[in-house]
Design an enzyme around this catalytic site. Sequence first.
Site, PDB file in Angstrom:
ATOM      1  N   ASP A  80       0.717  -1.128  -0.135  1.00  0.00           N
ATOM      2  CA  ASP A  80       0.026  -0.007   0.059  1.00  0.00           C
ATOM      3  C   ASP A  80       0.799   1.292  -0.058  1.00  0.00           C
ATOM      4  OD1 ASP A  80      -2.264   1.415  -0.002  1.00  0.00           O
ATOM      5  OD2 ASP A  80      -2.752   1.080   2.068  1.00  0.00           O
TER       6      ASP A  80
ATOM      7  N   ASN B 278     -10.523  -3.633  -6.416  1.00  0.00           N
ATOM      8  CA  ASN B 278      -9.518  -2.746  -7.377  1.00  0.00           C
ATOM      9  C   ASN B 278     -10.191  -2.343  -8.739  1.00  0.00           C
ATOM     10  OD1 ASN B 278      -6.177  -3.612  -5.890  1.00  0.00           O
ATOM     11  ND2 ASN B 278      -7.666  -2.142  -5.287  1.00  0.00           N
TER      12      ASN B 278
HETATM   13  C1  FPP Z   1      -2.149  -0.227  -3.388  1.00  0.00           C
HETATM   14  O1  FPP Z   1      -1.763   1.237  -3.334  1.00  0.00           O
HETATM   15  C2  FPP Z   1      -1.428  -0.879  -4.387  1.00  0.00           C
HETATM   16  C3  FPP Z   1      -1.922  -1.476  -5.346  1.00  0.00           C
HETATM   17  C4  FPP Z   1      -3.757  -1.604  -5.456  1.00  0.00           C
HETATM   18  C5  FPP Z   1      -1.263  -2.291  -6.334  1.00  0.00           C
HETATM   19  C6  FPP Z   1       0.144  -2.974  -6.328  1.00  0.00           C
HETATM   20  C7  FPP Z   1       0.789  -2.987  -7.277  1.00  0.00           C
HETATM   21  C8  FPP Z   1       2.044  -3.077  -7.680  1.00  0.00           C
HETATM   22  C9  FPP Z   1       2.980  -2.779  -6.598  1.00  0.00           C
HETATM   23  C10 FPP Z   1       2.698  -3.156  -8.831  1.00  0.00           C
HETATM   24  C11 FPP Z   1       2.333  -4.565  -9.702  1.00  0.00           C
HETATM   25  C12 FPP Z   1       2.560  -5.925  -9.144  1.00  0.00           C
HETATM   26  C13 FPP Z   1       3.181  -6.730  -9.248  1.00  0.00           C
HETATM   27  C14 FPP Z   1       3.165  -8.040  -8.589  1.00  0.00           C
HETATM   28  C15 FPP Z   1       4.141  -6.665 -10.510  1.00  0.00           C
HETATM   29  P1  FPP Z   1      -2.548   2.476  -3.604  1.00  0.00           P
HETATM   30  O2  FPP Z   1      -2.741   2.495  -4.990  1.00  0.00           O
HETATM   31  O3  FPP Z   1      -3.928   1.932  -2.963  1.00  0.00           O
HETATM   32  O4  FPP Z   1      -1.915   3.602  -2.738  1.00  0.00           O
HETATM   33  P2  FPP Z   1      -2.491   4.897  -2.054  1.00  0.00           P
HETATM   34  O5  FPP Z   1      -3.253   4.102  -1.035  1.00  0.00           O
HETATM   35  O6  FPP Z   1      -1.461   5.643  -1.640  1.00  0.00           O
HETATM   36  O7  FPP Z   1      -3.473   5.556  -3.029  1.00  0.00           O
END
Ligand code: FPP
Length: 254
Positions: free
Chosen positions: A33, A81
């Site tokens: 996150d 998501n």
């Molecule tokens: C949550 O942060 C993160 C995600 C929903 C996606 C995670 C994906 C990756 C790290 C990259 C791709 C993965 C792989 C396995 C190659 P957020 O977007 O909710 O952050 P925020 O809460 O700060 O908005």
Amino acid sequence: MVKFFNNKQKNNSIEELELDMENIPKHIAIIMDGNGRWAKERKLPRTMGHRAGMAAIKKVLKECNSLGVRYLTLYAFSTENWKRPKDEVNALMKLLVEFLRKEINELHEENVRISIIGDITKTPDFCQEEIAMALDKTKDNTGIVLNVAFNYGGRDEIIRSIKKVMEDYKEGKITLEEFNEKSFENYLDTKGMPDPDMIIRPSGEQRISNYLLWQCAYSEFWYSNINWPDFDGEALKKAISDYQNRDRRFGGVK
Ligand code: FPP
């Protein structure tokens, strides 16, 4: 006992982090996150945060591998998501494919076995194809398991598993007497894996967000304010060090 030295000076003394190599968590699960906030702080688009998050995976996997962690489960895309803007969803689908294409040879050489949990039948064909190739290429590897949760939701997993049980019950493959916690685990996406010993959530949020709901029954939670793209081997060692000071009783007494 192996000693790791944090090279940051604290109160003029070197902060020493001792890890007990006999008590390394077998299975670590991470909610990656804070990518969006990391990007916002830098006035970058959110997708750049995810890209930076992808880069952090390598550092953490490497550290897990050298410490002897057997399973690393990463929450890459949840069943919720899909509610995000279409561009962000597309970018996340493409990032997984890019990660697998770029890294698969090195992962294979390092004896890493790729595994996927979640309902990937609902992801685009190009994702499913790349995933199938990665699973096949690394299927006989015996090193750390990199388990990617993709279109994963704990509730969805439990419902899909119950449906499989019902099918088997209808066909007489399982009886009511045989159905219990142990046999149910064979229907979960995580079949054959130990439950996570520790669940790490960076970025300051402190909730489970539909992650490994069945499997987290006795997991130790560890939170930190670092956003995922800034997470690294040192942060992981700090988490493991805290884990080693926990008193895990699994509902019993010592
Ligand atoms: C949550 O942060 C993160 C995600 C929903 C996606 C995670 C994906 C990756 C790290 C990259 C791709 C993965 C792989 C396995 C190659 P957020 O977007 O909710 O952050 P925020 O809460 O700060 O908005």
